[in-house]
Design a protein around this motif. Sequence first.
Motif, PDB file in Angstrom:
ATOM      1  N   SER A 176       0.852  -1.184   0.000  1.00  0.00           N
ATOM      2  CA  SER A 176       0.000   0.000   0.000  1.00  0.00           C
ATOM      3  C   SER A 176       0.891   1.238   0.000  1.00  0.00           C
ATOM      4  O   SER A 176       1.781   1.366   0.848  1.00  0.00           O
ATOM      5  CB  SER A 176      -0.886  -0.023   1.244  1.00  0.00           C
ATOM      6  N   TYR A 177       0.654   2.137  -0.939  1.00  0.00           N
ATOM      7  CA  TYR A 177       1.468   3.342  -1.105  1.00  0.00           C
ATOM      8  C   TYR A 177       0.693   4.596  -0.720  1.00  0.00           C
ATOM      9  O   TYR A 177      -0.459   4.752  -1.109  1.00  0.00           O
ATOM     10  CB  TYR A 177       1.873   3.519  -2.564  1.00  0.00           C
ATOM     11  N   ARG A 178       1.351   5.473   0.002  1.00  0.00           N
ATOM     12  CA  ARG A 178       0.924   6.860   0.214  1.00  0.00           C
ATOM     13  C   ARG A 178       2.047   7.722  -0.323  1.00  0.00           C
ATOM     14  O   ARG A 178       3.186   7.640   0.153  1.00  0.00           O
ATOM     15  CB  ARG A 178       0.777   7.162   1.710  1.00  0.00           C
ATOM     16  N   VAL A 179       1.753   8.530  -1.314  1.00  0.00           N
ATOM     17  CA  VAL A 179       2.747   9.454  -1.851  1.00  0.00           C
ATOM     18  C   VAL A 179       2.462  10.815  -1.232  1.00  0.00           C
ATOM     19  O   VAL A 179       1.328  11.306  -1.298  1.00  0.00           O
ATOM     20  CB  VAL A 179       2.691   9.513  -3.390  1.00  0.00           C
ATOM     21  N   PHE A 232      -2.277   4.249  -3.688  1.00  0.00           N
ATOM     22  CA  PHE A 232      -2.556   3.088  -4.530  1.00  0.00           C
ATOM     23  C   PHE A 232      -1.986   1.851  -3.855  1.00  0.00           C
ATOM     24  O   PHE A 232      -1.218   1.941  -2.890  1.00  0.00           O
ATOM     25  CB  PHE A 232      -1.968   3.236  -5.939  1.00  0.00           C
ATOM     26  N   THR A 233      -2.383   0.685  -4.356  1.00  0.00           N
ATOM     27  CA  THR A 233      -1.755  -0.568  -3.944  1.00  0.00           C
ATOM     28  C   THR A 233      -1.119  -1.213  -5.163  1.00  0.00           C
ATOM     29  O   THR A 233      -1.624  -1.090  -6.288  1.00  0.00           O
ATOM     30  CB  THR A 233      -2.754  -1.543  -3.298  1.00  0.00           C
ATOM     31  N   SER A 234      -0.013  -1.867  -4.928  1.00  0.00           N
ATOM     32  CA  SER A 234       0.731  -2.554  -5.970  1.00  0.00           C
ATOM     33  C   SER A 234       0.899  -4.005  -5.548  1.00  0.00           C
ATOM     34  O   SER A 234       1.204  -4.282  -4.381  1.00  0.00           O
ATOM     35  CB  SER A 234       2.101  -1.881  -6.157  1.00  0.00           C
ATOM     36  N   ILE A 235       0.703  -4.917  -6.484  1.00  0.00           N
ATOM     37  CA  ILE A 235       0.761  -6.341  -6.164  1.00  0.00           C
ATOM     38  C   ILE A 235       1.910  -6.978  -6.950  1.00  0.00           C
ATOM     39  O   ILE A 235       2.024  -6.781  -8.159  1.00  0.00           O
ATOM     40  CB  ILE A 235      -0.570  -7.056  -6.501  1.00  0.00           C
ATOM     41  N   LEU A 236       2.741  -7.712  -6.214  1.00  0.00           N
ATOM     42  CA  LEU A 236       3.908  -8.352  -6.813  1.00  0.00           C
ATOM     43  C   LEU A 236       3.868  -9.854  -6.623  1.00  0.00           C
ATOM     44  O   LEU A 236       3.367 -10.334  -5.598  1.00  0.00           O
ATOM     45  CB  LEU A 236       5.194  -7.832  -6.162  1.00  0.00           C
ATOM     46  N   LEU A 237       4.418 -10.580  -7.564  1.00  0.00           N
ATOM     47  CA  LEU A 237       4.680 -12.011  -7.406  1.00  0.00           C
ATOM     48  C   LEU A 237       6.159 -12.123  -7.071  1.00  0.00           C
ATOM     49  O   LEU A 237       7.013 -11.587  -7.778  1.00  0.00           O
ATOM     50  CB  LEU A 237       4.362 -12.768  -8.701  1.00  0.00           C
ATOM     51  N   MET A 238       6.445 -12.811  -5.950  1.00  0.00           N
ATOM     52  CA  MET A 238       7.826 -12.916  -5.489  1.00  0.00           C
ATOM     53  C   MET A 238       8.195 -14.378  -5.248  1.00  0.00           C
ATOM     54  O   MET A 238       7.351 -15.187  -4.867  1.00  0.00           O
ATOM     55  CB  MET A 238       8.020 -12.112  -4.211  1.00  0.00           C
ATOM     56  N   SER A 239       9.461 -14.676  -5.479  1.00  0.00           N
ATOM     57  CA  SER A 239       9.982 -16.004  -5.170  1.00  0.00           C
ATOM     58  C   SER A 239      10.403 -16.061  -3.719  1.00  0.00           C
ATOM     59  O   SER A 239      10.842 -15.053  -3.157  1.00  0.00           O
ATOM     60  CB  SER A 239      11.202 -16.312  -6.050  1.00  0.00           C
ATOM     61  N   ALA A 240      10.314 -17.233  -3.137  1.00  0.00           N
ATOM     62  CA  ALA A 240      10.729 -17.414  -1.749  1.00  0.00           C
ATOM     63  C   ALA A 240      12.240 -17.251  -1.603  1.00  0.00           C
ATOM     64  O   ALA A 240      12.727 -16.835  -0.566  1.00  0.00           O
ATOM     65  CB  ALA A 240      10.286 -18.767  -1.234  1.00  0.00           C
ATOM     66  N   GLU A 241      12.961 -17.565  -2.651  1.00  0.00           N
ATOM     67  CA  GLU A 241      14.420 -17.480  -2.606  1.00  0.00           C
ATOM     68  C   GLU A 241      14.919 -16.665  -3.788  1.00  0.00           C
ATOM     69  O   GLU A 241      14.320 -16.673  -4.858  1.00  0.00           O
ATOM     70  CB  GLU A 241      15.033 -18.872  -2.668  1.00  0.00           C
TER      71      GLU A 241
END
Length: 150
Positions: free
Chosen positions: A125-128, A139-148
């Motif tokens: 969640s972003y507050r500028v 705004f909110t930004s959604i990422l796909l991340m690897s565990a490693e």
Amino acid sequence: MSSALTGYPETGQKISTTAITITESHVVSWASLTGDWLPIHTDREYAARSRFGERIAHGPLTLAMALGLSTRSQVIDGDRTTAWLGLNDLRALAPVLIGDTIRAVVEVTEARPAKREGQFVVTLSYRVVNQREEDVMTFTSILLMSAEAP
């Protein structure tokens, strides 16, 4: 949050990025890159007669700067980020003027396992805010991340 994301901020943690002052060069470069030459951004005389009284930065430029600031300040682990999944709830709350200094306050609001083993979906969640601590965008930004890291 799963310990498999060691080193990544915990859910609920807020991180403030470094700040950047929006310059005329930023605005002109963005207009050149995107083709958005609306006079409210690029025509000093036109903008002086507007309700803002001067030129304002493009909203998508503010968004891009906030995302960039977060990657530069290691809010996002670039080695583990697999994909940007999207953006939600974008709101432009106040104009960003040439000469304003902005930064982002980023909060990890969710981290959950993805469908694929060893990956997580992380919501930020972003507050500028500007130099007066006024909210200019959220705004909110959604990422796909690897565990490693690879």
